[in-house]
Design a protein around this motif. Sequence first.
Motif, PDB file in Angstrom:
ATOM      1  N   MET A 127      51.064   6.752 -13.547  1.00 24.42           N
ATOM      2  CA  MET A 127      52.081   7.707 -13.110  1.00 24.42           C
ATOM      3  C   MET A 127      53.394   7.537 -13.865  1.00 24.42           C
ATOM      4  SD  MET A 127      51.537   7.784  -8.955  1.00 24.42           S
ATOM      5  CE  MET A 127      52.890   8.960  -8.741  1.00 24.42           C
ATOM      6  N   LEU A 128      53.536   6.454 -14.606  1.00 19.75           N
ATOM      7  CA  LEU A 128      54.760   6.233 -15.374  1.00 19.75           C
ATOM      8  C   LEU A 128      54.887   7.287 -16.479  1.00 19.75           C
ATOM      9  CD1 LEU A 128      54.634   2.340 -15.788  1.00 19.75           C
ATOM     10  CD2 LEU A 128      56.046   3.657 -14.178  1.00 19.75           C
ATOM     11  N   PRO A 129      56.096   7.782 -16.748  1.00 22.39           N
ATOM     12  CA  PRO A 129      56.285   8.763 -17.821  1.00 22.39           C
ATOM     13  C   PRO A 129      55.799   8.258 -19.184  1.00 22.39           C
ATOM     14  CG  PRO A 129      58.223   8.662 -16.428  1.00 22.39           C
ATOM     15  CD  PRO A 129      57.338   7.539 -15.977  1.00 22.39           C
ATOM     16  N   ILE A 130      55.881   6.940 -19.405  1.00 21.75           N
ATOM     17  CA  ILE A 130      55.456   6.384 -20.691  1.00 21.75           C
ATOM     18  C   ILE A 130      53.949   6.486 -20.880  1.00 21.75           C
ATOM     19  CG2 ILE A 130      55.130   4.027 -19.829  1.00 21.75           C
ATOM     20  CD1 ILE A 130      56.225   2.995 -22.420  1.00 21.75           C
ATOM     21  N   ALA A 131      53.201   6.725 -19.797  1.00 26.24           N
ATOM     22  CA  ALA A 131      51.746   6.754 -19.876  1.00 26.24           C
ATOM     23  C   ALA A 131      51.198   8.134 -20.194  1.00 26.24           C
ATOM     24  CB  ALA A 131      51.127   6.249 -18.578  1.00 26.24           C
ATOM     25  N   THR A 132      51.998   9.166 -20.015  1.00 26.29           N
ATOM     26  CA  THR A 132      51.511  10.523 -20.213  1.00 26.29           C
ATOM     27  C   THR A 132      52.338  11.252 -21.257  1.00 26.29           C
ATOM     28  OG1 THR A 132      52.892  11.299 -18.370  1.00 26.29           O
ATOM     29  CG2 THR A 132      50.605  10.721 -17.876  1.00 26.29           C
ATOM     30  N   VAL A 133      51.743  12.288 -21.818  1.00 29.76           N
ATOM     31  CA  VAL A 133      52.420  13.074 -22.846  1.00 29.76           C
ATOM     32  C   VAL A 133      53.490  13.952 -22.228  1.00 29.76           C
ATOM     33  CG1 VAL A 133      52.100  14.859 -24.600  1.00 29.76           C
ATOM     34  CG2 VAL A 133      50.395  13.036 -24.340  1.00 29.76           C
ATOM     35  N   GLY A 134      53.219  14.515 -21.061  1.00 31.57           N
ATOM     36  CA  GLY A 134      54.198  15.379 -20.404  1.00 31.57           C
ATOM     37  C   GLY A 134      55.393  14.593 -19.911  1.00 31.57           C
ATOM     38  N   PRO A 135      56.555  15.186 -19.828  1.00 31.52           N
ATOM     39  CA  PRO A 135      57.763  14.472 -19.405  1.00 31.52           C
ATOM     40  C   PRO A 135      57.751  14.057 -17.946  1.00 31.52           C
ATOM     41  CG  PRO A 135      58.200  16.830 -19.609  1.00 31.52           C
ATOM     42  CD  PRO A 135      56.823  16.601 -20.161  1.00 31.52           C
ATOM     43  N   ALA A 136      57.012  14.763 -17.107  1.00 31.31           N
ATOM     44  CA  ALA A 136      57.019  14.471 -15.677  1.00 31.31           C
ATOM     45  C   ALA A 136      56.025  13.388 -15.288  1.00 31.31           C
ATOM     46  CB  ALA A 136      56.723  15.740 -14.885  1.00 31.31           C
ATOM     47  N   GLY A 137      55.127  13.030 -16.181  1.00 30.24           N
ATOM     48  CA  GLY A 137      54.106  12.049 -15.845  1.00 30.24           C
ATOM     49  C   GLY A 137      52.972  12.696 -15.066  1.00 30.24           C
ATOM     50  N   ALA A 138      51.942  11.932 -14.789  1.00 33.05           N
ATOM     51  CA  ALA A 138      50.794  12.433 -14.054  1.00 33.05           C
ATOM     52  C   ALA A 138      51.103  12.516 -12.567  1.00 33.05           C
ATOM     53  CB  ALA A 138      49.589  11.523 -14.284  1.00 33.05           C
ATOM     54  N   THR A 139      50.477  13.459 -11.883  1.00 33.04           N
ATOM     55  CA  THR A 139      50.616  13.532 -10.432  1.00 33.04           C
ATOM     56  C   THR A 139      49.866  12.359  -9.806  1.00 33.04           C
ATOM     57  OG1 THR A 139      48.620  14.873 -10.121  1.00 33.04           O
ATOM     58  CG2 THR A 139      50.693  16.033 -10.583  1.00 33.04           C
ATOM     59  N   PHE A 140      50.134  12.122  -8.525  1.00 31.63           N
ATOM     60  CA  PHE A 140      49.473  10.996  -7.850  1.00 31.63           C
ATOM     61  C   PHE A 140      47.961  11.176  -7.850  1.00 31.63           C
ATOM     62  CE2 PHE A 140      47.635   9.239  -3.935  1.00 31.63           C
ATOM     63  CZ  PHE A 140      47.916   7.891  -4.136  1.00 31.63           C
ATOM     64  N   LEU A 141      47.487  12.391  -7.567  1.00 34.46           N
ATOM     65  CA  LEU A 141      46.043  12.615  -7.501  1.00 34.46           C
ATOM     66  C   LEU A 141      45.405  12.476  -8.875  1.00 34.46           C
ATOM     67  CD1 LEU A 141      43.632  13.285  -5.768  1.00 34.46           C
ATOM     68  CD2 LEU A 141      44.118  15.729  -6.077  1.00 34.46           C
ATOM     69  N   GLU A 142      46.082  12.971  -9.927  1.00 34.10           N
ATOM     70  CA  GLU A 142      45.545  12.816 -11.282  1.00 34.10           C
ATOM     71  C   GLU A 142      45.461  11.348 -11.674  1.00 34.10           C
ATOM     72  OE1 GLU A 142      47.243  17.020 -13.231  1.00 34.10           O
ATOM     73  OE2 GLU A 142      48.284  15.102 -13.551  1.00 34.10           O
ATOM     74  N   ALA A 143      46.519  10.599 -11.380  1.00 34.23           N
ATOM     75  CA  ALA A 143      46.525   9.183 -11.714  1.00 34.23           C
ATOM     76  C   ALA A 143      45.498   8.419 -10.886  1.00 34.23           C
ATOM     77  CB  ALA A 143      47.917   8.597 -11.493  1.00 34.23           C
ATOM     78  N   LEU A 144      45.404   8.733  -9.590  1.00 35.50           N
ATOM     79  CA  LEU A 144      44.444   8.063  -8.719  1.00 35.50           C
ATOM     80  C   LEU A 144      43.012   8.342  -9.170  1.00 35.50           C
ATOM     81  CD1 LEU A 144      43.744   6.476  -6.134  1.00 35.50           C
ATOM     82  CD2 LEU A 144      43.843   8.650  -4.884  1.00 35.50           C
ATOM     83  N   PHE A 145      42.728   9.585  -9.498  1.00 34.16           N
ATOM     84  CA  PHE A 145      41.377   9.948  -9.934  1.00 34.16           C
ATOM     85  C   PHE A 145      41.026   9.219 -11.230  1.00 34.16           C
ATOM     86  CE2 PHE A 145      37.883  12.301 -11.599  1.00 34.16           C
ATOM     87  CZ  PHE A 145      37.244  12.891 -10.521  1.00 34.16           C
TER      88      PHE A 145
END
Length: 475
Positions: A60-78
């Motif tokens: 969920m950290l912004p550094i982990a995803t390409v988008g500026p908002a980071g992954a949603t909780f469900l996306e990260a959890l899945f």
Amino acid sequence: MSIPGIGPRTRGAGRTAKRTPVRVNPIRRHALRRGVRLKPAQAIVSGFASAILIGTLLLMLPIATVGPAGATFLEALFTATSAVCVTGLTVVDTATAFTPFGHLVILLLIQVGGLGIMFFAAVFGLVLVRKLTLSSRLTTAVETKTVGIEDMRGLLRGILIITVVIEGGVAILLGLRFWLGYGHSLAESAWLGLFHGISAFNNAGFSLFSDSITGFATDPLISLPICLAIILGGLGFPVIMQLRKQIRSPLRWNLNTKLVLTGTAVLLVAGTVYITAIEWNNPATLGPLDAGGKILAGFFQSVQTRTAGFNSIDIGQMNTASLLGMDVLMFIGGGPAGTAGGIKLTTFAVLLFIMITELRGHGAVNIFHKRLSRAVHRQAITVVLLSVGAVMTGTIVLILVTDLSLDVLLFEATSAFGTVGLSTGITAGLPPVGQIVLILLMFIGRLGPLTLGSAIALAERKILYEYPKERPAVG
């Protein structure tokens, strides 16, 4: 003189009388000394859940995803659940949605989840304090399906050596091919080789290519090393370790090794023939390929049903008959105590031989000149019934929350439970409830219904009586 109820006074009054020492079970003594502790099954479940939670927070950290908002909780959890449970199902494109940091997190989750949480805890304990506690031995034994807890150091060392050798060897082969055959830089090729080597050996199915291995469907130098890693990971560590020591002495192989090797060979051949024959003229899958490419792609997809999740053809365009056959193969899975999922080859073999024995009218179930214990019969039946119940329940819920057809929903639920990761492409489009169902199925499938059930059980007690026997009509 004696006092009623107390008895005669012992000699040496004033001194502590000698008493016969009472032998206490070492496991109970450890529990009494350390206080109430989690059961091995509970420790495993909590360990996997903790790893998923940590992975979710990191993704969920912004550094982990390409988008500026980071992954949603469900996306990260899945994604974290899929990685720790070495499944490979995704709700976002792994290759484009995550940064190199996110890819590294996913890779570490795959490695930890593939080898086992308790395995890593035992290794760290051995490295840091130079010894293994009894609780570490017990939980590691349960997780790795080991009978004894004596030579746990040797077991850990053997698993580490096997993992490093296979993952390293496949990573080198793939890296060289990406570098020399496809023009990637040396650093990029090394990273691609390492990621896919680890993902393949752990039967995870995560890929850094948006179309998985579709672009290399006819390249044996990419497909075959991945298949080799998946097959070896699916055999299970006990089988690999015995082959390492006694590969030239098949008569000394134990029943587990014989069942896994025989079952793997039979299902790989049967799966290849089945998939290749049905998809041979399908213009959306094997149709455009030449004969050699069709056989290679058919074999590749048969290997993936061993609970890996790569695909070299479009799964969503396969015939319904192919999907149903792959459901069966995914449900069976690979060998126990490895990186594969499903009910396991040994469980399927036990049920098969129970059926054969019953049809022949024999009293005992014999496999390879060995007689099976009645406890094994009950355990196999329990695993299968619980697994069928989990898949059917998940499929029913998916039917209720979507308007998709039964064949693709059953395929998705079976893939999740079997920790396979193959998908017809519907995962990302499922509603949140549907994605949560898949998360639960992945978690149950990776831990196994028996381990999860043992962890949930409030207490274990031995029944000291039996009821009268009576035989109802069956069949």
